[in-house]
Design an enzyme around this catalytic site. Structure first.
Site, PDB file in Angstrom:
ATOM      1  N   SER A  60       0.825  -1.217   0.000  1.00  0.00           N
ATOM      2  CA  SER A  60       0.000   0.000   0.000  1.00  0.00           C
ATOM      3  C   SER A  60       0.853   1.259   0.000  1.00  0.00           C
ATOM      4  CB  SER A  60      -0.912   0.018   1.223  1.00  0.00           C
ATOM      5  OG  SER A  60      -1.625  -1.182   1.326  1.00  0.00           O
TER       6      SER A  60
HETATM    7  N1  SAH Z   1      -0.701  -5.196   4.019  1.00  0.00           N
HETATM    8  C1  SAH Z   1       0.099  -5.486   2.852  1.00  0.00           C
HETATM    9  C2  SAH Z   1      -0.563  -5.138   1.528  1.00  0.00           C
HETATM   10  C3  SAH Z   1      -1.672  -6.048   1.258  1.00  0.00           C
HETATM   11  S1  SAH Z   1      -2.157  -6.316  -0.392  1.00  0.00           S
HETATM   12  C4  SAH Z   1       1.463  -4.840   2.952  1.00  0.00           C
HETATM   13  O1  SAH Z   1       1.720  -4.127   3.929  1.00  0.00           O
HETATM   14  O2  SAH Z   1       2.279  -5.082   2.068  1.00  0.00           O
HETATM   15  C5  SAH Z   1      -3.501  -7.391   0.026  1.00  0.00           C
HETATM   16  C6  SAH Z   1      -3.081  -8.801   0.355  1.00  0.00           C
HETATM   17  O3  SAH Z   1      -4.266  -9.489   0.770  1.00  0.00           O
HETATM   18  C7  SAH Z   1      -2.526  -9.573  -0.813  1.00  0.00           C
HETATM   19  O4  SAH Z   1      -1.261 -10.066  -0.486  1.00  0.00           O
HETATM   20  C8  SAH Z   1      -3.525 -10.707  -1.021  1.00  0.00           C
HETATM   21  O5  SAH Z   1      -2.945 -11.928  -1.431  1.00  0.00           O
HETATM   22  C9  SAH Z   1      -4.143 -10.830   0.353  1.00  0.00           C
HETATM   23  N2  SAH Z   1      -5.465 -11.455   0.386  1.00  0.00           N
HETATM   24  C10 SAH Z   1      -6.504 -11.294  -0.466  1.00  0.00           C
HETATM   25  N3  SAH Z   1      -7.555 -12.042  -0.089  1.00  0.00           N
HETATM   26  C11 SAH Z   1      -7.185 -12.688   1.050  1.00  0.00           C
HETATM   27  C12 SAH Z   1      -7.823 -13.613   1.922  1.00  0.00           C
HETATM   28  N4  SAH Z   1      -9.080 -14.042   1.722  1.00  0.00           N
HETATM   29  N5  SAH Z   1      -7.132 -14.059   2.985  1.00  0.00           N
HETATM   30  C13 SAH Z   1      -5.860 -13.653   3.222  1.00  0.00           C
HETATM   31  N6  SAH Z   1      -5.203 -12.791   2.434  1.00  0.00           N
HETATM   32  C14 SAH Z   1      -5.849 -12.304   1.354  1.00  0.00           C
END
Ligand code: SAH
Length: 213
Positions: A60
């Site tokens: 993000s």
């Molecule tokens: N917080 C992260 C950015 C997240 S991007 C950082 O600091 O880098 C969103 C993430 O959510 C992605 O890696 C994606 O694979 C994950 N994601 C999406 N759906 C999900 C689910 N149902 N359970 C767990 N993770 C999930």
């Protein structure tokens, strides 16, 4: 590790944009974002932009990380659940503000890489988990704080259930990439209150089975 010139520049920029929580800004100073981005993007690590990471996901924008962390109003004794570990950056920031962080990711590859980065930084109060964030993490519930870093059409029922009374969740809600709003959800005496905070763009919170890689 001392914060670099670029890193301090970014933090000053966040301050100018109205983020003043000194604990949050200090945590942003303690975590070198360059360790959490792809090698190809190291030069942009301290630009205030989201960047691509593996598996088609994103780390993000720093402003959004700082804003969400500020709104989460984490306290030292809190146990926090994060959904969407991604690079592990948000979890690393939270690790400096609370007692323990549990963070769930559906891609093994991302979870492993995040775990390695946290180890390298000697962060020991973050537990990374492979699983489906829609289901939360019942073994450790309730959580005083929950932060969801992927967008859902509605707040997952399991997360509302696992939120402690008096607790708060920050989550992007919206059906499409174009229509998401960051929402603060407060739970008091079992009552749920929603406050809309900011228009945002997150990758979707995908339902269902964990991908094996
Ligand atoms: N917080 C992260 C950015 C997240 S991007 C950082 O600091 O880098 C969103 C993430 O959510 C992605 O890696 C994606 O694979 C994950 N994601 C999406 N759906 C999900 C689910 N149902 N359970 C767990 N993770 C999930």
């Amino acid at each position: 590790m001392a914060a670099s010139h670029d890193q301090l520049g970014l933090i000053m920029q966040l301050r100018r944009r109205g983020l003043h929580d000194t604990h949050v800004l200090r945590a942003m100073e303690l975590v070198p974002r360059e360790l959490f981005v792809d090698k190809a993007f190291v030069d942009c690590a301290y630009s205030d932009t989201a960047l691509p990471i593996d598996c088609g996901q994103t780390i993000s924008q720093p402003y959004v990380v700082a804003f969400m962390t500020e709104k989460l109003a984490v306290e030292k004794h809190h146990k926090v659940l994060e959904i969407g570990t991604g690079s592990g950056y948000q979890a690393a920031i939270l690790s400096h503000l609370c007692r323990r962080v549990y963070t769930i990711e559906r891609y093994r590859e991302l979870q492993k890489a995040a775990e390695k980065r946290l180890q390298k930084l000697r962060i020991t109060n973050v537990t990374t988990i492979i699983g489906d964030g829609w289901l939360g993490w019942p073994p450790q519930a309730p959580f005083e704080r929950i932060i969801v870093t992927a967008a859902a059409p509605e707040p997952p029922a399991a997360l509302l259930e696992q939120l402690a009374d008096g607790g708060r969740m920050i989550i992007p809600l919206g059906e499409t990439r174009e229509t998401q709003a960051l929402v603060q959800i407060d739970k008091d005496d079992g009552q749920i209150e929603h406050t809309e905070l900011l228009p945002v763009r997150f990758v979707p919170l995908v339902r269902g089975r964990v991908k094996r890689r």
